[in-house]
Design a protein around this motif. Structure first.
Motif, short mmCIF file in Angstrom:
data_model
loop_
_atom_site.label_atom_id
_atom_site.label_comp_id
_atom_site.label_asym_id
_atom_site.label_seq_id
_atom_site.Cartn_x
_atom_site.Cartn_y
_atom_site.Cartn_z
N THR A 6 0.82 -1.21 0.00
CA THR A 6 0.00 0.00 0.00
C THR A 6 0.86 1.26 0.00
O THR A 6 0.33 2.36 0.00
N LYS A 7 2.16 1.08 0.01
CA LYS A 7 3.07 2.22 -0.01
C LYS A 7 2.98 2.91 -1.38
O LYS A 7 3.11 2.28 -2.42
N ALA A 8 2.76 4.21 -1.36
CA ALA A 8 2.63 4.98 -2.59
C ALA A 8 3.96 5.07 -3.33
O ALA A 8 5.01 5.17 -2.70
N TRP A 9 3.90 5.03 -4.63
CA TRP A 9 5.08 5.24 -5.44
C TRP A 9 5.44 6.72 -5.39
O TRP A 9 4.57 7.58 -5.29
N GLN A 10 6.71 7.01 -5.50
CA GLN A 10 7.19 8.39 -5.41
C GLN A 10 7.60 8.90 -6.80
O GLN A 10 8.29 8.20 -7.53
N VAL A 11 7.15 10.11 -7.12
CA VAL A 11 7.58 10.74 -8.38
C VAL A 11 8.98 11.28 -8.14
O VAL A 11 9.21 12.10 -7.26
N ARG A 12 9.93 10.79 -8.93
CA ARG A 12 11.32 11.26 -8.81
C ARG A 12 11.53 12.53 -9.63
O ARG A 12 12.18 13.45 -9.20
N ASP A 13 11.00 12.53 -10.86
CA ASP A 13 11.07 13.74 -11.68
C ASP A 13 10.05 13.64 -12.80
O ASP A 13 9.62 12.56 -13.18
N ARG A 14 9.65 14.80 -13.29
CA ARG A 14 8.77 14.91 -14.46
C ARG A 14 9.63 15.46 -15.58
O ARG A 14 10.07 16.59 -15.52
N GLU A 28 7.18 10.75 -16.64
CA GLU A 28 7.75 10.84 -15.30
C GLU A 28 8.62 9.62 -15.00
O GLU A 28 8.43 8.55 -15.58
N HIS A 29 9.54 9.81 -14.08
CA HIS A 29 10.25 8.69 -13.48
C HIS A 29 9.66 8.49 -12.09
O HIS A 29 9.56 9.45 -11.32
N LEU A 30 9.24 7.27 -11.80
CA LEU A 30 8.64 6.95 -10.51
C LEU A 30 9.48 5.88 -9.81
O LEU A 30 10.06 5.01 -10.48
N GLN A 31 9.51 5.96 -8.52
CA GLN A 31 10.17 4.92 -7.73
C GLN A 31 9.06 4.06 -7.14
O GLN A 31 8.19 4.55 -6.42
N ASP A 32 9.10 2.75 -7.46
CA ASP A 32 8.04 1.87 -6.98
C ASP A 32 8.28 1.45 -5.53
O ASP A 32 9.25 1.89 -4.90
N ASP A 33 7.42 0.60 -5.01
CA ASP A 33 7.48 0.20 -3.61
C ASP A 33 8.68 -0.72 -3.30
O ASP A 33 8.95 -1.01 -2.14
N ARG A 34 9.40 -1.14 -4.35
CA ARG A 34 10.62 -1.95 -4.15
C ARG A 34 11.89 -1.13 -4.38
O ARG A 34 12.99 -1.67 -4.39
N GLY A 35 11.73 0.17 -4.63
CA GLY A 35 12.88 1.05 -4.82
C GLY A 35 13.35 1.16 -6.26
O GLY A 35 14.32 1.87 -6.54
N GLU A 36 12.70 0.48 -7.21
CA GLU A 36 13.09 0.54 -8.62
C GLU A 36 12.59 1.84 -9.25
O GLU A 36 11.49 2.30 -8.96
N TYR A 40 7.35 6.23 -16.69
CA TYR A 40 5.93 6.14 -16.96
C TYR A 40 5.47 7.31 -17.81
O TYR A 40 5.91 8.44 -17.62
N TRP A 41 4.60 6.99 -18.74
CA TRP A 41 3.96 8.00 -19.58
C TRP A 41 2.47 7.91 -19.29
O TRP A 41 1.92 6.83 -19.13
N ARG A 42 1.81 9.06 -19.23
CA ARG A 42 0.37 9.05 -19.02
C ARG A 42 -0.26 10.27 -19.67
O ARG A 42 0.40 11.25 -19.97
N ILE A 43 -1.54 10.15 -19.87
CA ILE A 43 -2.33 11.24 -20.43
C ILE A 43 -3.43 11.58 -19.44
O ILE A 43 -4.10 10.69 -18.92
N GLU A 44 -3.58 12.85 -19.15
CA GLU A 44 -4.70 13.31 -18.35
C GLU A 44 -5.66 14.05 -19.28
O GLU A 44 -5.23 14.82 -20.14
N LYS A 45 -6.93 13.76 -19.12
CA LYS A 45 -7.96 14.37 -19.95
C LYS A 45 -9.02 15.00 -19.05
O LYS A 45 -9.21 14.55 -17.92
N PRO A 46 -9.73 15.99 -19.58
CA PRO A 46 -10.88 16.47 -18.81
C PRO A 46 -11.87 15.33 -18.61
O PRO A 46 -11.96 14.42 -19.44
N ASP A 47 -12.62 15.37 -17.52
CA ASP A 47 -13.59 14.32 -17.24
C ASP A 47 -14.65 14.27 -18.33
O ASP A 47 -14.91 15.26 -19.02
N SER A 48 -15.27 13.09 -18.48
CA SER A 48 -16.30 12.86 -19.49
C SER A 48 -17.68 12.80 -18.88
O SER A 48 -17.85 12.38 -17.73
#
Length: 183
Positions: A6-14, A28-36, A40-48
């Protein structure tokens, strides 16, 4: 069976953020719950917002329109994006006017199918989906300038409609409505 942390992943940089009116592309580069460190690439859109328009014993749908992503016309319910500064329910009359030619005065009732919105989320896409039922006055004359499809609210017709819907979000809203109203 492995358990998820349940540990949140940390954003290292955008390393990228590109905005347009329709989407924001984020790298973004994210650090997962195992330290890796993961890219990650993602798209944010306005709600539908998707609206099931009902007049009497019929569902009203816009004529199928071309969808670039699938390269063909697709049968969908009336829908659109939530514009900045507006609530999802405020968009419903705008959508009904634009896609079905239904004037505000003809809308008898708007009922939310989900007040919190459902997450349409994957590692690549982020938005919320709000569904509404719009009851149209039975005596309202609908503009002949708008061609619209009509499906009677019968088990047979709704089954046919569900099979004809290619949009997963439209199918989900139809099923939610059918389950909530015992159709």
């Amino acid at each position: 069976m492995p358990t998820s942390s349940t540990k949140a992943w940390q954003v290292r940089d955008r390393f990228l953020e590109m905005r347009s009116r329709w989407i924001t592309l984020i790298g973004e580069h994210l650090q997962d719950d195992r330290g890796e460190i993961l890219e990650y690439w993602r798209i944010e859109k306005p709600d539908s917002v998707i609206v099931l328009a009902i007049q009497g014993d019929r569902l009203l749908l816009p004529i199928p329109s071309y969808r670039v992503g699938i390269g063909q016309s697709s049968l969908d319910f009336a829908g659109g994006r939530v514009t900045e500064g507006k609530s999802p329910i405020e968009i419903v009359p705008v959508i009904l006017q634009r896609e079905l030619g239904i004037a505000n005065e003809a809308i008898a009732q708007i009922i939310p199918l989900n007040s919190e919105g459902w997450a349409v989320n994957s590692s690549f896409s982020n938005q919320r989906l709000y569904g509404f039922i719009a009851h149209i006055e039975a005596t309202a004359k609908l503009s002949s300038d708008f061609l619209r499809l009509q499906y009677p609210i019968t088990p047979e017709a709704l089954y046919t409609l569900r099979q004809s819907l290619n949009c997963l979000q439209c199918r989900a809203l139809l099923m939610e409505w059918m389950l909530n109203y015992s159709l």
